[in-house]
Enzyme design. Structure first.
Site, PDB file in Angstrom:
ATOM      1  CG  ASP A 131     -23.451 -28.476   6.724  1.00 14.70           C
ATOM      2  OD1 ASP A 131     -24.681 -28.632   6.819  1.00 14.70           O
ATOM      3  OD2 ASP A 131     -22.636 -28.899   7.561  1.00 14.70           O
ATOM      4  CE  LYS A 132     -22.151 -19.826   1.192  1.00 13.50           C
ATOM      5  NZ  LYS A 132     -20.696 -19.701   1.415  1.00 13.50           N
TER       6      LYS A 132
END
Length: 273
Positions: A131-132
């Site tokens: 995930d970012k």
């Protein structure tokens, strides 16, 4: 990229397409290689219906890969690299792959710049994605063939994460399927009709109201750790999607282990934490 084989007694009198399938090459990649690469028997182009004979030299040349990812120069950490794969230490708050929101601000953009700078041909294949907001180790395949090797069974890639969660969850296993919520563009949820997902967790250290935990994944679903821990009442501290308390969360891919797709050596990488 090409692979060269010498036919042994166990693989004689086989059609070439069946021979390649036995080597672990996907049917689609064999077909694409026939159409856009090359299939050679003892150095000569042949059809896939040709049969193998003892000591034949069989070559498959994979099609040239192209990418539309925009190269952008930015810093990132390379933990390991060879001709076939890379292990990257991704910083937090950087998207893994470019999309409409992060068209030129992702690890994919940085890798494409690195590829072009170092004369590496081909597309970028992330074996595991983060995930970012998540940081840590991820595996990148430099070719479609290497990516296919891991995609057939993600359990070949062992992944360990550290996270800070609300409360004191202790130790256990969460076996709960995960699905995309229809009312939210990115959020996931536990759903009996969702994809199979298993997370093993244990507490490493307890604080006042929070804990540092270790998670080991058997599957690789989007937001898996975040959804699973929230489902048992211990969401990540600061995870705005799955926790009522806003902030920034800590989720770190601290260890990755896998069989090398080409050498079949066991590779293990651990961060100092």
């Amino acid at each position: 990229m090409k692979l060269v084989y010498q036919v042994d007694a166990d693989h004689t009198n086989m059609r070439l397409d069946d021979f390649f399938y036995k080597q672990g090459i996907s049917k689609k990649l064999v077909k694409d290689s026939r159409n856009h690469g090359a299939i050679l028997k003892n150095g000569q182009p042949v059809f896939l219906c040709e049969k193998t004979a003892l000591d034949d030299e069989i070559t498959i040349v994979f099609p040239k890969e192209e990418s539309q990812v925009i190269p952008v120069k930015m810093d990132f950490g390379i933990v390991y690299e060879d001709d076939y794969l890379m292990v990257i230490d991704k910083p937090a708050h950087l998207a893994t792959i470019p999309n409409r929101m992060y068209l030129t601000n992702s690890l994919g953009n940085a890798l494409m710049y690195y590829y072009q700078e170092h004369g590496i041909e081909g597309a970028i294949h992330f074996v595991n994605r983060l995930d970012k907001e998540t940081q840590g180790l991820l595996l990148v395949a430099k070719s479609r063939y290497v990516h296919d090797f891991y995609s057939r069974d993600i359990k070949k890639v062992k992944r360990v994460y550290h996270a800070i969660v609300e409360g004191h969850p202790g130790e256990g296993t969460i076996d709960a399927p995960i699905a995309h919520r229809l009312d939210h563009p990115t959020k996931r949820m536990i759903d009996p009709q969702g994809a199979h997902a298993i997370t093993h967790y244990k507490t490493l250290k307890e604080y006042a109201g929070t804990s540092l935990i270790e998670c080991r994944l058997e599957t690789g679903r989007t937001h898996q750790i975040r959804v699973h821990l929230a489902s048992i009442g211990h969401p990540l501290v600061g995870d705005e999607l799955y926790n009522d308390k806003p902030g920034n969360f800590y989720l770190d891919s601290v260890e990755i282990a896998f069989e090398h797709a080409m050498t079949h050596q066991m590779m293990v990488f651990k961060k100092r934490v």
